[in-house]
Design a protein around this motif. Structure first.
Motif, PDB file in Angstrom:
ATOM      1  N   GLU A 106      -2.987   9.419   4.001  1.00  0.00           N
ATOM      2  CA  GLU A 106      -3.679   8.786   2.884  1.00  0.00           C
ATOM      3  C   GLU A 106      -3.097   7.405   2.666  1.00  0.00           C
ATOM      4  O   GLU A 106      -1.879   7.244   2.646  1.00  0.00           O
ATOM      5  CB  GLU A 106      -3.541   9.605   1.610  1.00  0.00           C
ATOM      6  N   ILE A 107      -3.979   6.438   2.530  1.00  0.00           N
ATOM      7  CA  ILE A 107      -3.568   5.065   2.245  1.00  0.00           C
ATOM      8  C   ILE A 107      -4.223   4.658   0.938  1.00  0.00           C
ATOM      9  O   ILE A 107      -5.452   4.649   0.824  1.00  0.00           O
ATOM     10  CB  ILE A 107      -3.997   4.091   3.360  1.00  0.00           C
ATOM     11  N   ILE A 108      -3.395   4.347  -0.047  1.00  0.00           N
ATOM     12  CA  ILE A 108      -3.884   3.883  -1.343  1.00  0.00           C
ATOM     13  C   ILE A 108      -3.582   2.390  -1.404  1.00  0.00           C
ATOM     14  O   ILE A 108      -2.420   1.987  -1.374  1.00  0.00           O
ATOM     15  CB  ILE A 108      -3.204   4.630  -2.499  1.00  0.00           C
ATOM     16  N   PRO A 109      -4.628   1.556  -1.471  1.00  0.00           N
ATOM     17  CA  PRO A 109      -4.428   0.111  -1.458  1.00  0.00           C
ATOM     18  C   PRO A 109      -3.589  -0.390  -2.635  1.00  0.00           C
ATOM     19  O   PRO A 109      -3.683   0.132  -3.748  1.00  0.00           O
ATOM     20  CB  PRO A 109      -5.843  -0.460  -1.539  1.00  0.00           C
ATOM     21  N   GLU A 110      -2.801  -1.404  -2.369  1.00  0.00           N
ATOM     22  CA  GLU A 110      -1.909  -1.998  -3.359  1.00  0.00           C
ATOM     23  C   GLU A 110      -2.647  -2.432  -4.621  1.00  0.00           C
ATOM     24  O   GLU A 110      -2.182  -2.217  -5.728  1.00  0.00           O
ATOM     25  CB  GLU A 110      -1.215  -3.204  -2.732  1.00  0.00           C
ATOM     26  N   ASN A 111      -3.785  -3.055  -4.461  1.00  0.00           N
ATOM     27  CA  ASN A 111      -4.518  -3.609  -5.600  1.00  0.00           C
ATOM     28  C   ASN A 111      -5.662  -2.720  -6.047  1.00  0.00           C
ATOM     29  O   ASN A 111      -6.611  -3.192  -6.647  1.00  0.00           O
ATOM     30  CB  ASN A 111      -5.047  -5.002  -5.251  1.00  0.00           C
TER      31      ASN A 111
ATOM     32  N   ASP B  22       0.841  -1.190   0.000  1.00  0.00           N
ATOM     33  CA  ASP B  22       0.000   0.000   0.000  1.00  0.00           C
ATOM     34  C   ASP B  22       0.880   1.244   0.000  1.00  0.00           C
ATOM     35  O   ASP B  22       1.973   1.254   0.575  1.00  0.00           O
ATOM     36  CB  ASP B  22      -0.873   0.040   1.251  1.00  0.00           C
ATOM     37  N   LEU B  23       0.414   2.306  -0.648  1.00  0.00           N
ATOM     38  CA  LEU B  23       1.110   3.582  -0.635  1.00  0.00           C
ATOM     39  C   LEU B  23       0.553   4.388   0.534  1.00  0.00           C
ATOM     40  O   LEU B  23      -0.655   4.645   0.607  1.00  0.00           O
ATOM     41  CB  LEU B  23       0.898   4.329  -1.947  1.00  0.00           C
ATOM     42  N   ILE B  24       1.426   4.755   1.468  1.00  0.00           N
ATOM     43  CA  ILE B  24       1.020   5.508   2.660  1.00  0.00           C
ATOM     44  C   ILE B  24       1.766   6.836   2.647  1.00  0.00           C
ATOM     45  O   ILE B  24       3.000   6.862   2.602  1.00  0.00           O
ATOM     46  CB  ILE B  24       1.349   4.731   3.949  1.00  0.00           C
ATOM     47  N   THR B  25       1.000   7.939   2.652  1.00  0.00           N
ATOM     48  CA  THR B  25       1.613   9.262   2.650  1.00  0.00           C
ATOM     49  C   THR B  25       0.995  10.128   3.740  1.00  0.00           C
ATOM     50  O   THR B  25      -0.147   9.920   4.144  1.00  0.00           O
ATOM     51  CB  THR B  25       1.443   9.984   1.297  1.00  0.00           C
ATOM     52  N   ILE B  26       1.781  11.105   4.193  1.00  0.00           N
ATOM     53  CA  ILE B  26       1.319  12.127   5.134  1.00  0.00           C
ATOM     54  C   ILE B  26       1.415  13.462   4.406  1.00  0.00           C
ATOM     55  O   ILE B  26       2.397  13.732   3.716  1.00  0.00           O
ATOM     56  CB  ILE B  26       2.223  12.186   6.377  1.00  0.00           C
ATOM     57  N   THR B  27       0.396  14.281   4.572  1.00  0.00           N
ATOM     58  CA  THR B  27       0.422  15.644   4.046  1.00  0.00           C
ATOM     59  C   THR B  27       0.323  16.590   5.236  1.00  0.00           C
ATOM     60  O   THR B  27      -0.563  16.435   6.084  1.00  0.00           O
ATOM     61  CB  THR B  27      -0.753  15.886   3.080  1.00  0.00           C
ATOM     62  N   VAL B  28       1.234  17.574   5.289  1.00  0.00           N
ATOM     63  CA  VAL B  28       1.239  18.529   6.404  1.00  0.00           C
ATOM     64  C   VAL B  28       0.757  19.891   5.932  1.00  0.00           C
ATOM     65  O   VAL B  28       0.480  20.092   4.746  1.00  0.00           O
ATOM     66  CB  VAL B  28       2.633  18.631   7.062  1.00  0.00           C
ATOM     67  N   ASP B  29       0.660  20.861   6.867  1.00  0.00           N
ATOM     68  CA  ASP B  29       0.107  22.199   6.628  1.00  0.00           C
ATOM     69  C   ASP B  29       0.484  22.811   5.282  1.00  0.00           C
ATOM     70  O   ASP B  29      -0.358  23.337   4.583  1.00  0.00           O
ATOM     71  CB  ASP B  29       0.575  23.162   7.722  1.00  0.00           C
ATOM     72  N   ASN B  30       1.743  22.784   4.969  1.00  0.00           N
ATOM     73  CA  ASN B  30       2.236  23.468   3.771  1.00  0.00           C
ATOM     74  C   ASN B  30       2.102  22.619   2.513  1.00  0.00           C
ATOM     75  O   ASN B  30       2.726  22.898   1.506  1.00  0.00           O
ATOM     76  CB  ASN B  30       3.687  23.895   3.970  1.00  0.00           C
ATOM     77  N   ASN B  31       1.275  21.583   2.573  1.00  0.00           N
ATOM     78  CA  ASN B  31       1.027  20.654   1.460  1.00  0.00           C
ATOM     79  C   ASN B  31       2.247  19.834   1.076  1.00  0.00           C
ATOM     80  O   ASN B  31       2.311  19.291  -0.024  1.00  0.00           O
ATOM     81  CB  ASN B  31       0.461  21.382   0.242  1.00  0.00           C
ATOM     82  N   GLU B  32       3.209  19.746   1.975  1.00  0.00           N
ATOM     83  CA  GLU B  32       4.353  18.860   1.756  1.00  0.00           C
ATOM     84  C   GLU B  32       3.874  17.422   1.914  1.00  0.00           C
ATOM     85  O   GLU B  32       3.194  17.083   2.878  1.00  0.00           O
ATOM     86  CB  GLU B  32       5.459  19.152   2.772  1.00  0.00           C
TER      87      GLU B  32
ATOM     88  N   GLY C 131      -8.802   0.188  -5.328  1.00  0.00           N
ATOM     89  CA  GLY C 131      -9.895   0.293  -4.370  1.00  0.00           C
ATOM     90  C   GLY C 131      -9.921   1.667  -3.739  1.00  0.00           C
ATOM     91  O   GLY C 131      -9.112   2.537  -4.067  1.00  0.00           O
ATOM     92  N   PRO C 132     -10.857   1.875  -2.826  1.00  0.00           N
ATOM     93  CA  PRO C 132     -11.011   3.202  -2.229  1.00  0.00           C
ATOM     94  C   PRO C 132      -9.801   3.613  -1.386  1.00  0.00           C
ATOM     95  O   PRO C 132      -9.219   2.800  -0.687  1.00  0.00           O
ATOM     96  CB  PRO C 132     -12.248   3.081  -1.348  1.00  0.00           C
ATOM     97  N   MET C 133      -9.470   4.878  -1.491  1.00  0.00           N
ATOM     98  CA  MET C 133      -8.384   5.450  -0.704  1.00  0.00           C
ATOM     99  C   MET C 133      -8.935   5.810   0.674  1.00  0.00           C
ATOM    100  O   MET C 133     -10.065   6.268   0.801  1.00  0.00           O
ATOM    101  CB  MET C 133      -7.853   6.695  -1.399  1.00  0.00           C
ATOM    102  N   THR C 134      -8.139   5.604   1.711  1.00  0.00           N
ATOM    103  CA  THR C 134      -8.510   5.969   3.074  1.00  0.00           C
ATOM    104  C   THR C 134      -7.792   7.257   3.447  1.00  0.00           C
ATOM    105  O   THR C 134      -6.590   7.385   3.231  1.00  0.00           O
ATOM    106  CB  THR C 134      -8.100   4.855   4.063  1.00  0.00           C
ATOM    107  N   THR C 135      -8.534   8.232   3.981  1.00  0.00           N
ATOM    108  CA  THR C 135      -7.952   9.489   4.432  1.00  0.00           C
ATOM    109  C   THR C 135      -8.317   9.692   5.901  1.00  0.00           C
ATOM    110  O   THR C 135      -9.479   9.601   6.273  1.00  0.00           O
ATOM    111  CB  THR C 135      -8.473  10.671   3.597  1.00  0.00           C
ATOM    112  N   LEU C 136      -7.305   9.958   6.715  1.00  0.00           N
ATOM    113  CA  LEU C 136      -7.491  10.191   8.148  1.00  0.00           C
ATOM    114  C   LEU C 136      -6.735  11.449   8.554  1.00  0.00           C
ATOM    115  O   LEU C 136      -5.828  11.884   7.853  1.00  0.00           O
ATOM    116  CB  LEU C 136      -6.969   9.002   8.953  1.00  0.00           C
ATOM    117  N   GLU C 137      -7.110  12.012   9.698  1.00  0.00           N
ATOM    118  CA  GLU C 137      -6.406  13.168  10.244  1.00  0.00           C
ATOM    119  C   GLU C 137      -5.748  12.780  11.558  1.00  0.00           C
ATOM    120  O   GLU C 137      -6.276  11.953  12.298  1.00  0.00           O
ATOM    121  CB  GLU C 137      -7.383  14.316  10.471  1.00  0.00           C
ATOM    122  N   TYR C 138      -4.602  13.405  11.846  1.00  0.00           N
ATOM    123  CA  TYR C 138      -3.880  13.121  13.077  1.00  0.00           C
ATOM    124  C   TYR C 138      -4.434  13.978  14.207  1.00  0.00           C
ATOM    125  O   TYR C 138      -4.562  15.194  14.089  1.00  0.00           O
ATOM    126  CB  TYR C 138      -2.391  13.397  12.893  1.00  0.00           C
ATOM    127  N   ASP C 139      -4.786  13.335  15.317  1.00  0.00           N
ATOM    128  CA  ASP C 139      -5.287  14.024  16.497  1.00  0.00           C
ATOM    129  C   ASP C 139      -4.147  14.155  17.504  1.00  0.00           C
ATOM    130  O   ASP C 139      -3.657  13.149  18.026  1.00  0.00           O
ATOM    131  CB  ASP C 139      -6.448  13.232  17.107  1.00  0.00           C
TER     132      ASP C 139
END
Length: 65
Positions: free
Chosen positions: A40-45, A3-13, A47-55
């Motif tokens: 953001e988690i994009i499944p390997e095969n 799976d592709l796992i990315t983090i996006t921060v305030d400045n869109n990095e 399917g729907p992408m999962t988006t969550l926020e850090y608390d």
């Protein structure tokens, strides 16, 4: 390919993560200077992408609102 796992921060990095443990470690570090951190988690095969926020209070990922 995993799976592709990315983090996006305030400045869109966009930061690529190796796995969820890596994402958690990076978010905890980044939360000291960033107010908005999204995961953001994009499944390997496809399917729907999962988006969550850090608390910052719970140091965990929550559904975005």
């Amino acid at each position: 390919m995993a799976d592709l796992i990315t983090i996006t921060v305030d400045n869109n990095e966009i930061i690529r993560c190796l796995n969820m443990d890596d994402a958690n470690d990076k978010a905890k570090f980044l939360s000291k200077e960033s107010d908005n951190i999204a995961l953001e988690i994009i499944p390997e095969n496809g399917g729907p992408m999962t988006t969550l926020e850090y608390d910052k209070a719970s140091h965990d990922w929550v559904c975005g609102g």
